[in-house]
Scaffold this motif. Sequence first.
Motif, short mmCIF file in Angstrom:
data_model
loop_
_atom_site.label_atom_id
_atom_site.label_comp_id
_atom_site.label_asym_id
_atom_site.label_seq_id
_atom_site.Cartn_x
_atom_site.Cartn_y
_atom_site.Cartn_z
N LEU A 1 38.56 -28.73 -31.29
CA LEU A 1 37.12 -27.65 -31.29
C LEU A 1 36.19 -27.90 -30.23
O LEU A 1 36.27 -29.56 -30.84
CB LEU A 1 37.22 -27.68 -32.47
N VAL A 2 36.27 -27.35 -29.47
CA VAL A 2 34.44 -27.82 -28.52
C VAL A 2 33.30 -26.39 -29.29
O VAL A 2 34.11 -25.74 -28.72
CB VAL A 2 34.80 -27.55 -27.23
N PHE A 3 32.26 -27.21 -29.35
CA PHE A 3 31.53 -26.80 -29.36
C PHE A 3 30.86 -25.61 -28.29
O PHE A 3 31.16 -26.15 -26.77
CB PHE A 3 29.51 -27.09 -29.35
N LYS A 4 31.20 -24.05 -28.48
CA LYS A 4 30.99 -22.95 -28.11
C LYS A 4 28.99 -23.23 -27.28
O LYS A 4 29.12 -23.52 -26.00
CB LYS A 4 31.05 -21.76 -28.04
N ASN A 5 28.82 -23.50 -27.51
CA ASN A 5 27.17 -24.13 -27.97
C ASN A 5 26.73 -25.48 -27.91
O ASN A 5 26.76 -25.95 -29.98
CB ASN A 5 26.17 -23.22 -28.30
N PHE A 6 26.33 -25.85 -26.58
CA PHE A 6 26.57 -27.19 -27.06
C PHE A 6 25.12 -27.59 -28.68
O PHE A 6 25.04 -28.60 -29.32
CB PHE A 6 25.86 -28.46 -26.30
N THR A 7 24.42 -26.94 -28.53
CA THR A 7 22.85 -27.12 -29.30
C THR A 7 23.63 -27.74 -30.96
O THR A 7 22.89 -27.43 -31.89
CB THR A 7 22.29 -25.67 -29.26
N ASP A 8 24.44 -26.65 -31.48
CA ASP A 8 25.11 -26.38 -32.39
C ASP A 8 26.26 -27.74 -33.28
O ASP A 8 26.04 -27.86 -34.23
CB ASP A 8 26.24 -25.65 -32.20
N TYR A 9 25.89 -28.59 -31.76
CA TYR A 9 26.35 -30.01 -32.11
C TYR A 9 24.95 -30.31 -33.32
O TYR A 9 25.53 -31.40 -34.51
CB TYR A 9 26.14 -30.92 -31.16
N GLU A 10 23.77 -30.15 -33.57
CA GLU A 10 22.58 -30.75 -34.56
C GLU A 10 22.75 -29.84 -35.54
O GLU A 10 22.25 -30.76 -36.55
CB GLU A 10 21.02 -30.28 -33.47
N ARG A 11 23.13 -29.08 -35.32
CA ARG A 11 23.43 -28.69 -37.25
C ARG A 11 24.38 -29.03 -38.04
O ARG A 11 24.40 -29.45 -38.82
CB ARG A 11 23.78 -26.83 -36.59
N CYS A 12 25.49 -29.76 -37.16
CA CYS A 12 26.64 -30.65 -37.95
C CYS A 12 25.98 -31.53 -38.70
O CYS A 12 26.03 -32.75 -37.47
CB CYS A 12 27.78 -30.37 -37.36
N LYS A 13 26.12 -31.95 -39.94
CA LYS A 13 25.44 -33.53 -40.05
C LYS A 13 26.05 -34.44 -40.88
O LYS A 13 27.18 -32.92 -41.51
CB LYS A 13 24.31 -32.89 -40.74
N CYS A 14 26.16 -35.48 -41.48
CA CYS A 14 27.26 -35.59 -42.55
C CYS A 14 26.93 -35.61 -43.79
O CYS A 14 26.13 -34.96 -44.08
CB CYS A 14 26.48 -37.48 -42.46
N GLY A 15 27.58 -34.77 -44.97
CA GLY A 15 27.33 -33.94 -45.68
C GLY A 15 27.79 -32.79 -45.93
O GLY A 15 27.91 -32.32 -46.83
N SER A 16 27.93 -32.13 -44.37
CA SER A 16 27.92 -30.45 -43.95
C SER A 16 29.01 -29.98 -44.42
O SER A 16 30.45 -31.12 -43.92
CB SER A 16 27.89 -30.17 -42.54
N LYS A 17 29.25 -29.02 -45.79
CA LYS A 17 30.37 -28.48 -45.96
C LYS A 17 30.51 -26.93 -44.80
O LYS A 17 29.58 -27.30 -44.60
CB LYS A 17 29.57 -27.36 -46.91
N ILE A 18 31.78 -27.42 -44.24
CA ILE A 18 32.49 -26.76 -43.14
C ILE A 18 33.34 -25.50 -44.01
O ILE A 18 34.60 -25.98 -44.64
CB ILE A 18 32.37 -27.73 -41.91
N VAL A 19 33.77 -24.26 -43.45
CA VAL A 19 34.59 -24.17 -43.94
C VAL A 19 35.31 -23.57 -41.62
O VAL A 19 35.04 -22.72 -41.59
CB VAL A 19 34.37 -22.54 -44.44
N PHE A 20 37.03 -23.00 -41.81
CA PHE A 20 37.08 -22.23 -40.98
C PHE A 20 37.75 -21.03 -41.73
O PHE A 20 38.30 -20.85 -41.81
CB PHE A 20 38.38 -23.29 -41.00
N PRO A 21 37.60 -20.24 -41.84
CA PRO A 21 38.21 -18.27 -43.06
C PRO A 21 39.59 -18.22 -41.31
O PRO A 21 39.25 -18.28 -40.56
CB PRO A 21 36.90 -17.87 -42.68
N ASP A 22 40.35 -18.31 -42.34
CA ASP A 22 41.82 -17.71 -41.91
C ASP A 22 42.02 -18.39 -40.44
O ASP A 22 42.54 -18.00 -39.95
CB ASP A 22 41.41 -16.08 -41.39
N ILE A 23 42.15 -19.61 -40.62
CA ILE A 23 42.42 -20.05 -39.47
C ILE A 23 43.73 -20.16 -39.12
O ILE A 23 44.12 -20.53 -37.88
CB ILE A 23 42.04 -21.98 -39.68
#
Length: 640
Positions: free
Chosen positions: A574-596
Amino acid sequence: MAKNLTYKILEAHLMEGQLVPGEEIGIKIDHTLLQDATGTMAMLEFEAMGIEQTRAELSAQYVDHNLLQTDNKNADDHRFLQTACGRYGIHFSRPGNGICHQVHMERFGVPGKTMVGSDSHTPGAAGISMLAIGAGGLDVALAMAGQPYFFPCPRVLGVKLVGQLPEWVSAKDVILEMLRRYDVKGCIGKIVEYYGPGVRSLSATDRETIGNMGTELGATTSIFPSDENTLRYLEAQGRGSAWVQLEADDGVPYDEDAEIDLSSLEPLIALPSSPGSVVPVREVAGTKVDQIIVGSCVNSSFRDLMVVAKIMEGRIASHDTFFHINPGSRQVLENVAAQEGLLALLKAGARIHQSGCLGCIGMGQAPGTGQVSLRTFPRNFPGRSGTKDDKIYLCSPETAAAAALKGVITDPRDLGKAMPYPRIKDPEHFIIDEASVIFPSPELRHIEIERGPNIKPFPSLDPLPETLEAEVVLTVGDNISTDIIMPAGNQILPLRSNIEAISKFVYAQISPEFHQKAKSKGAVVVIGGENYGQGSSREHAALAPRYLGVRAKIVKNFARIHKANLCNFGILPLVFKNFTDYERCKCGSKIVFPDIKQRLKDGDREIPVDVDGKRIITILDVSPRQRNCIIAGSTLNYAK
Ligand code: MIC
Ligand code: SF4
C-alpha cells in the motif's frame, strides 16, 4: 508506424494486455535464468507446480553466489540444484564457472529474445540485445512452467549516445553518469533504450555494464541495438549464427529523451553508500584506499581485466592497499591468461579469486573497520560488504587500477602522464570453455533429486482475512534496500532454502528485535518511505517477513521487483495517498484494514486504513491477477 526497439520486442512477445504504459502486460519468456541464492527456493516452487520439465526455450541455473562452503549447506544446495536441473531439462553451470550474467551472455544469450532471471542484474543481457528482466524466483519458476511474465508496461526513455569515450574513461562512467542524472529511483517504470552513433563505439561487454547497472536506476531493464559489434562478439564466442540485426526505426519518438555526449564524460565514482551518489573522481582524489576489487557481474569481462592488467604490467600495487581480482567467468580468466594478463596481475601483487559474486554480496572480502574499499561492483548499499559502517566506492576498472598503483583515489587520466592508455580489443576468437556446464540430456531426466537437510519445505501461507487487524512494528525512511530487509552475507546467504532459519535475520541490521517482536504479535505492518525495497530481486525479502506475520507494508512508493514479490507472497503493498500520513504511523500504532478482503474483490484502488482510530487513505495499485494472489495468501495458493 515507426517503433522503438523495446516495443518491437515487447510486441513480438505480447501474450496478455496492451502496450499502454502502466497497464499490466504478460509476455512470452524465451530464456530463464536462476542463480543459486534465489534458485534453490525457485526450484522448490517450480517442483511444487508439478511440471515435467522446463517449458522455456532455454533455462539455465548458475552457482555463483553461495561458494564459500563453510559447512554442508552450500554443497548440499549445489547437489540439489544439479540433480534438479538434470531432472527438469535445465542447463547447469557448476560452482566456480562464473557469474550468471557473464556466462549467460558468453554461452547462451540471443539478440531479440526475452529473459526473466531471479537476479536483479539480469538486464546485463542488454549487452547482446536481449530484453532481460530481473524478477522474484517464483516469477521465474512460473516462466519455466510456460506462464507469461507479468509486469507493468514500461515507458521508454530513449538515450541518444553521441561522440566517443575519451582515454581513461569507460562504460562504467557512462552508467555512473546516468546515475548522477537520475539517481536510484529516476527510472522506475521505464525501460532505458540506448541508440545513436555513440552506441557503435561500445562493445557488447561495455553495453553489459551499462545495461546491468540500469537496475540501480530503478529501470525495468535496458536495451541496445544488435549491430556489427554484437555480431563480432557472438562470432568471437563461436556463436555467430545466433545473431540477428535489431534497431529502432529511424526518428521514432520516445516517451522521454536524453542525450549523452560520450566525449564529454570524465571518470566518475559513486560514494558510500548508494550507487546514486556520483561525483567526478577528481573531487575525492587523494582519499586513502585500503582495498580494491576488480570484478563482479559488471567490469569482469576480458576487456575490463585486461585493461587493469596492462596498467599494472611491470608495476607493483601499493603496499598500503589489498588488491583483488574476481574474474567474471573461468572463460574470461583463461583468455586473460592466454594474453599474459594473468601473469601481469600476479606479478603486480593481485589476489586472484575464483569466478563468482564473492565480496559483492558479503561472501568474504569484507573490508576492515573504517577502511575505504574501491570496487568495480554495481551496488554499495550500507553494510552489504559484511562490515558495519562500511565505506564502499564504485568505479571503473581504470579508476580501480589507478588507486591500486597510488594507494589513494586517483583520477586515472593522471596515469596518462607516465603511460599510454591501453585500448583493449577482444580477441577474434575467444578460448571457449564449457567444461563446467552440464547440458540437459535424456539420461539425466531420470536422475533422483538429492535434498540435503538444509532444504526445508515451503511454508504454508494463510489467505487474507475479511478484516485485518495489525500493529506497526517498524518504521523506516527512504531508499531502504532489500539488503536491509533481508540481509545476505556468509552467515545468512546459506539459509536461503530454509525460511524459518533465515527469518531470524529479517531487518537484523537496523532492528535486531524485529523477528521476536513480529512473531509475538500475529499480524504486523511495516511503514516505509520512497523507493522502498530497492536493489536485489530476492523474494526472501517478502517471504521471510510474511512468515513472521507481516501482512501489509505502507510506504511512499515501492521499487518494482520488491512490490511484485510482496504480491506473490500475500503482503499488501500500500502507498500513502497523502505523504503526510507517514508521520501518523508510529511503532506500536494499532492498524485496522476494514473489510479488506471485499475491497480487494471489488477492485477498490483507494483502501481506507484506521491508524489508532483515525482514518487515512492508502492506494493499492496492483493488477486484478495480483489482487487474487493477495486474497489467496500467495501466488502459489492462487495457482493451486
Ligand atoms: C545482489 O546483487 O543483490 C544479488 C545478491 O545478486 C541479488 C540476488 C540475491 O539476493 O540472491 C540480486 O541482485 O537480485
Ligand atoms: Fe553477484 Fe554482485 Fe552481480 Fe549480484 S551484483 S549478481 S552479488 S556480482
